[in-house]
Design a protein around this motif. Structure first.
Motif, short mmCIF file in Angstrom:
data_model
loop_
_atom_site.label_atom_id
_atom_site.label_comp_id
_atom_site.label_asym_id
_atom_site.label_seq_id
_atom_site.Cartn_x
_atom_site.Cartn_y
_atom_site.Cartn_z
N LEU A 19 0.86 -1.18 0.00
CA LEU A 19 0.00 0.00 0.00
C LEU A 19 0.90 1.23 0.00
O LEU A 19 1.71 1.41 0.91
N PRO A 20 0.79 2.08 -1.01
CA PRO A 20 1.75 3.20 -1.12
C PRO A 20 1.60 4.20 0.02
O PRO A 20 0.55 4.31 0.65
N THR A 21 2.67 4.92 0.27
CA THR A 21 2.64 6.01 1.24
C THR A 21 2.63 7.36 0.54
O THR A 21 2.28 8.37 1.15
N ASN A 22 3.05 7.39 -0.73
CA ASN A 22 3.00 8.63 -1.50
C ASN A 22 1.56 9.12 -1.61
O ASN A 22 0.66 8.37 -1.96
N ARG A 23 1.36 10.40 -1.28
CA ARG A 23 0.01 10.94 -1.20
C ARG A 23 -0.74 10.84 -2.53
O ARG A 23 -1.91 10.46 -2.58
N GLU A 24 -0.08 11.17 -3.63
CA GLU A 24 -0.74 11.15 -4.93
C GLU A 24 -1.12 9.72 -5.32
O GLU A 24 -2.22 9.47 -5.83
N GLN A 25 -0.20 8.77 -5.10
CA GLN A 25 -0.50 7.38 -5.43
C GLN A 25 -1.63 6.85 -4.56
O GLN A 25 -2.51 6.12 -5.03
N LEU A 26 -1.60 7.23 -3.29
CA LEU A 26 -2.64 6.78 -2.38
C LEU A 26 -3.99 7.38 -2.75
O LEU A 26 -5.03 6.71 -2.67
N GLU A 27 -3.98 8.63 -3.18
CA GLU A 27 -5.21 9.29 -3.62
C GLU A 27 -5.80 8.57 -4.83
O GLU A 27 -7.01 8.29 -4.88
N ALA A 28 -4.93 8.23 -5.80
CA ALA A 28 -5.41 7.52 -7.00
C ALA A 28 -5.99 6.16 -6.63
O ALA A 28 -7.03 5.74 -7.15
N LEU A 29 -5.32 5.47 -5.72
CA LEU A 29 -5.78 4.14 -5.31
C LEU A 29 -7.09 4.24 -4.53
O LEU A 29 -8.00 3.42 -4.72
N ALA A 30 -7.20 5.26 -3.69
CA ALA A 30 -8.43 5.46 -2.94
C ALA A 30 -9.60 5.76 -3.88
O ALA A 30 -10.70 5.22 -3.72
N ARG A 31 -9.35 6.59 -4.88
CA ARG A 31 -10.42 6.92 -5.84
C ARG A 31 -10.84 5.69 -6.61
O ARG A 31 -12.03 5.48 -6.87
N TRP A 32 -9.86 4.86 -7.00
CA TRP A 32 -10.20 3.63 -7.73
C TRP A 32 -11.04 2.70 -6.86
O TRP A 32 -11.90 1.98 -7.35
N SER A 33 -10.81 2.77 -5.55
CA SER A 33 -11.50 1.88 -4.63
C SER A 33 -12.86 2.42 -4.19
O SER A 33 -13.50 1.83 -3.32
#
Length: 1023
Positions: free
Chosen positions: A974-988
């Protein structure tokens, strides 16, 4: 019924209950009055039935009202009685205030002194109203810190009585206006000034009461800052008054910080008490302090320094938006201005915060989502096309461009629209339409609230109420609207207009001057355009401008259509996690297929297709790349049926037809890979559009892989057979899927774990059959992972991995079924039997596949699990956790090997399968979720535990796929980078800005799953 009181006459007057009206008109209070004369005046009332009843009750209290009717001067009074039952009840209770309608004195009712002064300027009632309300509580308006001489509930009654007197005066002027739409902003200013005067008077009362407990009360300055509509001088007839308090000590004071805060808090709470406490005269409105730092949990008043610290460290974007309308209105105006001067730089930097527009839009959408669905379309204020759809874009543009343009730093909505139009940030016609729509909806809102003086924003749906509303909007001298049907049509047209305004004013001006805009369109400077794109979330606004210019420049039909499409597309792209990537993907796709007859027409005619496409392009580089190389798939976005994943049999049939046309390698392999890639694109598009769930995604991906392996195996088998000289093949070969593919649990980018099995042909030596089978297996592996042409950057290659075979890489690539049987009888470790739980035959000779699975079932399902084997599995699981977790990886964030991750769930359920499958046939499945359900049904797992395990496993599976989709890279962390985490959260499925909630949910779910694992795995019940 007499001629003068015919039913027709009564109906023409506006009386609906004619029988009751005739009875009332015969009341003794109306005796001696000319009925024609009365009805003529009564026709001015919005609700004539209500006005008639209240008039009779009023005459009971004050007989002189009859004279007003007799002189023909009662129209304004009757109009008030018919517009507002609440204000009618007030003048009945306190008829001494009827002087407003007889001979109004400007000194006692400023708003009744006429609409303009001698020079024709609108009257500013702010100072006179403040003085009147202060004197009502016995305070001197001229002093710096007015202190009331009337306190307690007597002060509340005095203040509220004077307030309502002034409210009647304002309503009087509003209702007799010949142009109530034009007057509406002035009425709102008067109402705001009246509210702030009430706050000042309430503070004077509070100061008197607090002084009895604190001698140093006058050493504390309190500033009352109005927010929202009151701050902007746009208040309704009945609305909460949002306020924020700030305090300081006077120069030279030695008060401690805590004592000063205590005094300020008491002063602030005292204001609310005076205005809202129960008393003989009803409360005015709610003093809402929830916009203060930390909301209800925050201290009621802070120093400026404390406010600054909060806004610098903790404030959300919406809190800066709320400060747009902040205005010092009571107490120390100088302190309030210092407060604003200190916060202003942060307000005008808010648009530079990451995801600024998305966060503001998210708040707007949340408001709409919380409206009752039955009322959503009738919500004048918050519903789609309501007042917020004018206020929201105006405020957004102020925040975006006000950073560099001080002229936009105004509070009122109409002032903001004028400033935005003057600065060419919106077009003249758009500004005019928005202002006109805004005034019209505000006027409707005012008239609806007037009836009961109640906080409501709902457009009536009752015909009688609509008729009264239309009559109340009509000027007293007659005119528009002529009836309620005309009003409803105008309201509906206004709502429709507002729904499209945001796209028109926010996105259309981003089109360059070369895009042939009309002279009425706003033309942004390059700096303003990049600022607006940056606020939307574009990381490279200059690059975005280049893409926009490329798409819209020129006079071609394609450029013309793009100019129609792009305003909406830019907004939809901006709502995704990667607007820049989405716009680039849209440009590439448009350049590839934009000249076709269907593409741009589909996007123009189907907003759903355009929104879907924008969402996909801005959410996934993985999909964008495939879409660029399969552009015709964009046509699927318009129909759910086209996005539905194809079943295994359908793909098998298509591939069989392909092989008949292209039977030889490498062409056959290329077409097989293309079909598989197309189906992965279809699945991922359906996934992105929320048309399939995670289980359906995994099943569909496994089907596409199986069909491809089946078809390619048939081709390479024939190919190798020809290389061996033709004739009968030395052996039949079958492919057995293992791992996630075996359980039909594939994700995007999943390898295909396999074991190869062969069966020698009759009278063929074992060595020869093995060599043939090895050639087939190697050819299958090679041609399956070969990239297609033209090459794709993110080619979804299927890697075939045979490392789970007996003896791993050291063992033979292919074994005969007899060899498998011998190995498992003599040498197989417990983990190899455990791995066999996932075995599923996917390709090759049908008889050989059946034979293998029948044998595998005897190994994995019939022996049970000894205590020694259970302990071996437990030790191996502990070893996996200790040795296989990558160095430095956070166990709480590793999707596969981490705490509560995939292996925790799978090892637990596989251990239950090994132990109890002999007794419970339902456990005999390679699919993890099916096995968990079977264990639950067999009461081997508690229902709650089973649900936790399924949630954790499904979430980790979804996130592994989401990482591939959003970043085009495989990862189990699970990424810690904010942008990557944001993209993953939106996909979810999370909204913009909900990264924290998403992260917390994952950690909570996996923590719960780890708890179940530790409790059950090491204490599996005996058979």
């Amino acid at each position: 019924m007499s001629e003068g009181l015919s039913q027709t006459r009564l109906l023409a007057t506006g009386l609906r209950d004619t029988e009751r009206a005739e009875s009332l008109l015969q009341s003794g209070e109306l005796a001696g009055l000319d009925m024609d004369h009365l009805l003529e005046q009564l026709a001015a009332a919005p609700d004539a039935d209500q006005a008639l009843l209240l008039l009779i009750r009023l005459i009971e209290r004050d007989e002189t009202v009859s004279a007003l009717v007799a002189r023909g001067e009662a129209r304004p009074l009757l109009r008030l009685l018919g517009a507002s039952e609440a204000l009618g009840e007030f003048v009945i209770r306190r008829p001494q205030h009827l002087d407003i309608f007889r001979d109004p004195d400007p000194k006692s009712t400023p708003a009744s002194g006429g609409l303009a002064d001698a020079e024709g300027n609108f009257i500013d009632a702010q100072a006179p109203l403040r003085a009147l309300l202060l004197r009502a509580v016995g305070a001197e308006p001229e002093v710096t810190m007015p202190v009331a001489t009337v306190t307690g509930k007597d002060a509340s009654v005095a203040l509220r009585t004077e307030y309502r007197r002034q409210l009647v005066a304002i309503t009087h002027q509003d209702l007799i206006s010949h142009d109530p739409v034009t007057l509406q902003p002035t009425v709102s200013m008067w109402l705001s000034d009246l509210a702030t005067a009430a706050l000042e008077a309430a503070l004077a009362v509070a100061r008197a009461e607090v002084a009895s407990r604190y001698e140093q009360t006058n050493e504390v300055e309190l500033a009352v800052l109005a927010m929202g509509k009151c701050g902007a001088r746009e208040l309704n007839y009945f609305s909460d008054v949002d306020v924020v308090f700030a305090h300081d000590v006077v120069e030279g004071s030695e008060l401690s910080t805590q004592t000063a805060t205590d005094i300020a808090v008491e002063l602030a709470s005292g204001i609310s008490t005076v205005i809202m406490q129960p008393a003989r005269e009803a409360a005015l409105w709610e003093v809402d302090t929830n916009l203060r730092p930390e909301g209800q949990d925050g201290v009621l008043s802070r120093t400026i320094a404390s406010h600054l610290e909060y806004y610098q460290r903790w404030a959300h974007t919406w809190e800066f938006q709320a400060l747009l309308k902040a205005r010092p209105v009571a107490g120390s105006i100088e302190l309030g201005q210092r407060y604003l001067d200190n916060l202003a730089p942060m307000i005008w930097q808010a648009s530079t915060r990451p995801g600024f527009v998305r966060q503001v839009q998210r708040m707007r959408n949340r408001v709409i989502d919380h409206i009752d669905r039955d009322q959503r379309q009738r919500e004048i204020k918050l519903g789609p096309g309501g007042l917020r759809d004018v206020e929201f874009p105006a405020q957004l543009l102020q925040l975006v461009h006000g950073k560099t343009d001080p002229e936009l730093r105004v509070r009122a909505t109409e002032e903001a629209l004028n400033a935005l139009q003057a600065g060419s940030y919106i077009g003249p016609s758009d500004a005019q339409v928005m202002a006109s729509n805004y005034r019209f909806l505000r006027l409707i809102e005012h008239r609806v609230q007037l009836v009961q003086m109640r906080r409501t924003h709902i457009m009536p749906d009752n015909e009688d109420e609509l008729r009264s509303l239309a009559r109340g909007l009509r000027p007293m001298g007659g005119g528009w609207p002529k009836d309620h049907e005309q009003l409803v049509k105008a309201w509906q047209a206004t709502v429709r207009s507002n729904r499209t305004l945001f796209e028109q004013i926010f996105y259309r001006p981003l089109l360059p001057s070369t895009a042939a805009l009309s002279t009425d369109d706003a033309r942004l400077t390059p700096e303003a355009a990049t600022a607006r794109l940056a606020a939307l979330g574009y990381s490279d606004p200059t690059g975005a401008v280049r893409h926009i210019e490329s798409l819209t420049s020129g006079v071609s039909r394609q450029a013309k259509l793009q100019r129609q499409l792009l305003p909406a597309m830019l907004g939809w792209l901006a709502s995704g996690p990667d607007p820049d990537g989405g716009l680039l993907g849209f440009r590439k796709l448009s350049e590839s297929v934009g000249g076709s007859h269907w593409y741009l027409h589909m996007l123009r005619d189907s907003s759903a297709a355009g929104e879907r496409l924008a969402h996909v392009l801005s959410s996934s580089r993985y999909i964008s790349d495939m879409l660029e190389h399969t552009p015709q798939a964009a046509a699927w976005m318009d129909r759910d049926q086209d996005l539905t994943p194809l079943g295994l049999e359908t793909i098998q049939t298509e591939m069989s037809a392909l092989l008949r046309r292209h039977p030889h390698l490498p062409d056959a392999a290329r077409y097989i890979r293309l079909v598989r890639r197309r189906e992965i694109l279809r699945i991922s598009l359906a996934d992105a559009c929320n048309l399939v769930d995670q289980h359906q995604v995994s099943t569909a991906l496994a089907a596409a892989d199986q069909a491809a392996v089946e078809a390619l195996l048939a081709v390479v088998h024939d190919h190798v057979e020809r290389k061996w000289g033709g004739g009968d093949a030395p052996a039949q070969v079958a492919v057995i899927a293992m791992g996630r593919q075996g359980g039909r649990e594939a994700g995007y980018g999943s390898d295909l774990d396999v074991m190869f099995v062969h069966e020698p042909a009759d009278e063929v030596a074992s060595d020869e059959a093995t060599r043939f089978a090895v050639d087939v297996a190697k050819a299958l592996i090679s041609f399956m992972k070969m990239p297609t042409r033209p090459p794709i950057v993110l080619e979804p290659v299927l890697e075939i991995d045979a490392d789970l075979r007996p003896e791993g890489r050291r063992g033979p690539l292919v074994r005969s079924l007899d060899s498998y049987k011998a190995y498992y009888d003599q040498w197989a470790d417990t983990w190899e039997i455990q791995a066999l739980l996932k075995a599923r035959a996917v390709a090759g000779d049908a008889e050989l596949k059946d034979d293998f699975i029948k044998w595998a079932d005897t190994v994995r399902y019939t022996h049970g699990l000894t205590n020694d084997q259970a302990q071996t599995i437990q030790r191996m699981k502990a070893r996996v956790e200790a040795e296989r977790l990558p160095r430095g990886a956070d166990p709480a964030r590793h999707l596969k090997l981490g705490r509560g991750g995939l292996t925790d769930v799978e090892w637990l359920i596989q251990t239950l399968q090994l132990k109890f499958a002999p007794e419970y046939p339902a456990l005999r499945t390679p699919n993890t979720l099916e096995a968990i359900e079977a264990a639950r049904d067999a009461e081997l797992l508690e229902a709650d535990d089973a649900e936790i395990l399924m949630d954790a496993w499904s979430l980790a599976t979804q996130l592994r796929s989401g990482i591939v989709i959003s970043s085009a890279k495989s990862s189990d962390v699970l990424p810690t980078n904010r942008e990557q985490l944001e993209a993953l959260a939106r996909w979810s499925g999370y909204d913009a800005g909900e990264v924290g909630e998403f992260e917390d949910d994952y950690l909570r779910i996996t923590r719960q799953a780890r708890g179940v694992f530790e409790r059950v795995f090491y204490d599996i019940p005996e058979r």
